[in-house]
Scaffold this active site. Structure first.
Site, PDB file in Angstrom:
ATOM      1  N   GLY A  67      19.020 -28.467 -53.148  1.00 35.72           N
ATOM      2  CA  GLY A  67      18.673 -27.073 -53.105  1.00 35.72           C
ATOM      3  C   GLY A  67      19.008 -26.111 -54.498  1.00 35.72           C
ATOM      4  N   SER A  68      19.542 -24.808 -54.144  1.00 36.97           N
ATOM      5  CA  SER A  68      19.612 -24.007 -55.403  1.00 36.97           C
ATOM      6  C   SER A  68      20.791 -24.478 -56.308  1.00 36.97           C
ATOM      7  CB  SER A  68      19.861 -22.729 -54.672  1.00 36.97           C
ATOM      8  OG  SER A  68      20.646 -21.509 -55.716  1.00 36.97           O
ATOM      9  N   SER A  69      20.524 -23.977 -57.420  1.00 35.37           N
ATOM     10  CA  SER A  69      21.905 -24.068 -58.551  1.00 35.37           C
ATOM     11  C   SER A  69      22.781 -23.512 -58.195  1.00 35.37           C
ATOM     12  CB  SER A  69      20.957 -23.747 -60.085  1.00 35.37           C
ATOM     13  OG  SER A  69      20.636 -22.440 -59.811  1.00 35.37           O
ATOM     14  N   GLY A  70      23.010 -22.344 -57.125  1.00 37.80           N
ATOM     15  CA  GLY A  70      24.139 -21.768 -56.720  1.00 37.80           C
ATOM     16  C   GLY A  70      24.988 -22.772 -56.063  1.00 37.80           C
ATOM     17  N   TRP A  71      24.741 -24.105 -55.981  1.00 38.00           N
ATOM     18  CA  TRP A  71      25.666 -25.058 -55.196  1.00 38.00           C
ATOM     19  C   TRP A  71      27.159 -24.777 -55.706  1.00 38.00           C
ATOM     20  CZ3 TRP A  71      28.660 -29.208 -54.483  1.00 38.00           C
ATOM     21  CH2 TRP A  71      28.427 -30.038 -53.215  1.00 38.00           C
TER      22      TRP A  71
END
Lengths: 145, 428
Positions: A67-71
């Site tokens: 998923g997102s690079s906000g991981w």
């Protein structure tokens, strides 16, 4: 794969450190942004096998990050909010999982000589020595210590 | 790991404690990846301004210096943040003041964000406030090493622009902005940019819907690997490639793809696989059946025909998309109780307004909104139960994030749903 008490897996140090605790094994990759709630340390992704399960204080064993690079920022938040896992053991190294482990600042191990998701079970008591690059099975789930 | 003399100087504090903290984080991160060294970068796209309760707490404790130190540098100390060492832009963030009338977004977050923009702007961060910095002037050159986050921007930078970036995070981009360094690993190396899977398209693909369907199919098949897509393809434009990559990065984790003859590192199929006859013997086939199955999968989160909300522009809309929506809405009115938002970079929204597109869109009762999106701000119009979108990415994420039903279709299907309040899309 069958694993008995005393089994040791070896891997590559991602973040050094030593912890002993209970494994929480995710059969699926985990999303950070949109997949966990840092306030409660809980996996919230709809239809995820561990939806509603809290990882706080557990050694999180998972195939990898998706998923997102906000991981990484979401897992960093678990440290800042006091809901972080105790350690991380993952199968596939990506920038998300590596940076996430670094900013969560928990012992972390990857690239093991056997797939930890297949070998370990939720509830197993394990000793993660990420400095030495090993994870040892101390007791099988439900078989006491 | 090998540090250059300049890396070492920064780590040892010659450029001040904030830069030293940044190098400390980058060193820990590079070791976690087993990277041999760091790359020099002069193009960073990250997030620092978007509001959250945790950030509000840190700002209350010690201002933006503290928030950036803790979140973007992973430091325990509060450092005075110097100007960015290399060009840095802010990606998408929360809703701004222009959304105040239409979205019930907390006023204190709007204020916090405005305060952040002032702080970071003074330190040289370009507040592009979009997930598509490449649509509004941030265009690295081919081969340039970058530190970008945002999955759809990363796949675009690697595949369409031929720049080199991994999928970075909030802390690594913050540290890169103060040092001009990032771990040299993964997509920075030639051998990790070569194709891994051949995808053969046996049904005509052309236009926005079809590139999104193909991307969603491809990401699901290859996950984080690198597809090479060939076959019955019409020449894609920027908007098509943006949609393809964003969809492939949603159903999978694609950070790099090749379309031979179109994308810069793939003049031919052979070149896409690195030359030397390494083209796989077996191809993944995308035919009419796969196209239909992908469309059905993207529509399996919708059962109610009534549509409350239509969302267009994810990733943020191009000027072509805004103009298309204006043309489709010209002289029509939205259905009572159905909202339509087009999400766009603020720079392009300014051009859309100047060009008269926004007046047409607003006359129909729809809105052009900037800076954010319903997924980032976790917000749809009040009472939304069912939404429609032409974005495979939003159809994938919003049902989970907001707990609403989704319909996916063409831009025309979505505008018709906004005007009639009913979903009547089908695969043609």
């Amino acid at each position: 794969m069958t694993a008995t008490v005393g089994t040791v897996l070896s891997g590559r140090t991602v973040v050094p450190g030593v912890v002993t605790g209970e494994a929480l094994v995710s059969p699926e990759t985990i999303s950070g942004w949109g997949g966990i709630d840092p306030a409660t340390g809980t996996i919230v992704e709809a239809r995820h096998a561990l939806q509603g399960v809290c990882f706080t204080g557990k050694i999180l064993v998972f195939p990898g990050a998706k998923g997102s690079s906000g991981w990484s920022a979401f897992f960093q938040s678990t440290r800042l909010l006091g809901t972080a896992p105790l350690g991380m053991v993952f199968t596939v190294t990506t920038t998300k999982a590596a940076l996430g482990a670094v900013v969560t600042r928990v012992p972390a191990l990857a690239d093991l000589d056997a797939d930890p998701v297949q070998v370990l079970r939720t509830g197993d008591r394990i000793r993660l020595d990420a400095t030495a690059g090993t994870v040892e099975l101390l007791a099988r789930a439900g078989e006491g210590t | 790991m090998i540090l250059t003399d300049d890396d070492r100087r920064m780590l040892d504090g010659a450029e001040g404690p904030a830069v030293a903290a940044a190098m400390d984080l980058l060193t820990r991160y590079a070791e976690a990846l087993d990277a041999e060294r760091l790359c020099s970068v002069r193009n960073v796209a990250g997030t620092a301004t978007q509001p959250s309760p945790l950030k509000a707490r840190l700002v209350a404790e010690g201002g933006w210096d503290r928030a950036f130190s803790v979140i973007n540098l992973d430091s325990d100390e509060t450092h005075e943040i110097p100007p960015m060492a290399v060009p840095t832009c802010q990606l998408q963030q929360g809703f701004g003041a222009d959304a105040a009338a239409v979205a019930p977004y907390p006023a204190q977050f709007v204020e916090l964000q405005a305060d952040a923009e002032t702080f970071y702007g003074r330190r040289g961060v370009s507040i592009l406030a979009t997930c598509t910095p490449y649509q509004v002037g941030n265009l690295p050159v081919r081969g340039e090493h970058c530190a970008w986050m945002e999955s759809s921007a990363v796949v675009y930078a690697n595949s369409v622009l031929g720049a080199r970036t991994n999928c970075e995070g909030t802390a690594s981009t913050g540290a890169a902005s103060l040092t001009g360094r990032v771990p040299c690993w993964g997509n920075h190396h030639d051998e990790h940019r070569r194709g891994t899977h051949l995808v053969r398209v046996d049904t005509p693909v052309g236009g926005f819907l079809d590139w999104g369907l193909l991307g969603y199919f491809t990401g699901d098949v290859v996950q984080e690997a690198r597809p090479v897509v060939t076959g019955d393809l019409a020449l894609p434009d920027l908007t098509d490639l943006k949609h393809f990559g964003a969809a492939a990065a949603s159903s999978g984790g694609v950070e790099m793809y090749h379309v031979p003859g179109v994308t810069p590192e793939a003049p031919t199929v052979e070149a896409a696989f690195g030359g030397g006859g390494a083209v796989p013997a077996d191809a993944v086939v995308y035919g009419a059946a796969e196209r239909a199955a992908t469309y059905a999968r993207l529509n399996d989160q919708g059962t109610s025909a009534g549509v409350d909300f239509v969302l267009l522009g994810c990733p943020h809309a191009s000027l072509d998309q805004i103009r298309d929506v204006a043309r489709l809405l010209d002289g029509r009115r939205l259905h009572d109780g159905t909202s339509l938002w087009i999400m766009a970079p603020r720079a392009l929204a300014a051009v859309a307004e100047r060009s008269g597109y926004t007046a047409t869109i607003e006359a129909a009762g729809a809105k052009v909104l900037t800076d954010s999106c319903p997924a980032m701000s976790r917000l749809a119009p009040p009472g939304t139960r069912v939404f429609a979108t032409d974005s495979a990415k939003q159809a994938h994420y919003l049902p989970a994030i907001l707990g609403i039903e989704a319909w996916f279709g063409t831009t025309e299907d979505c505008v018709r749903a906004a005007v009639t309040g009913r979903w009547s899309g089908e695969l043609r």
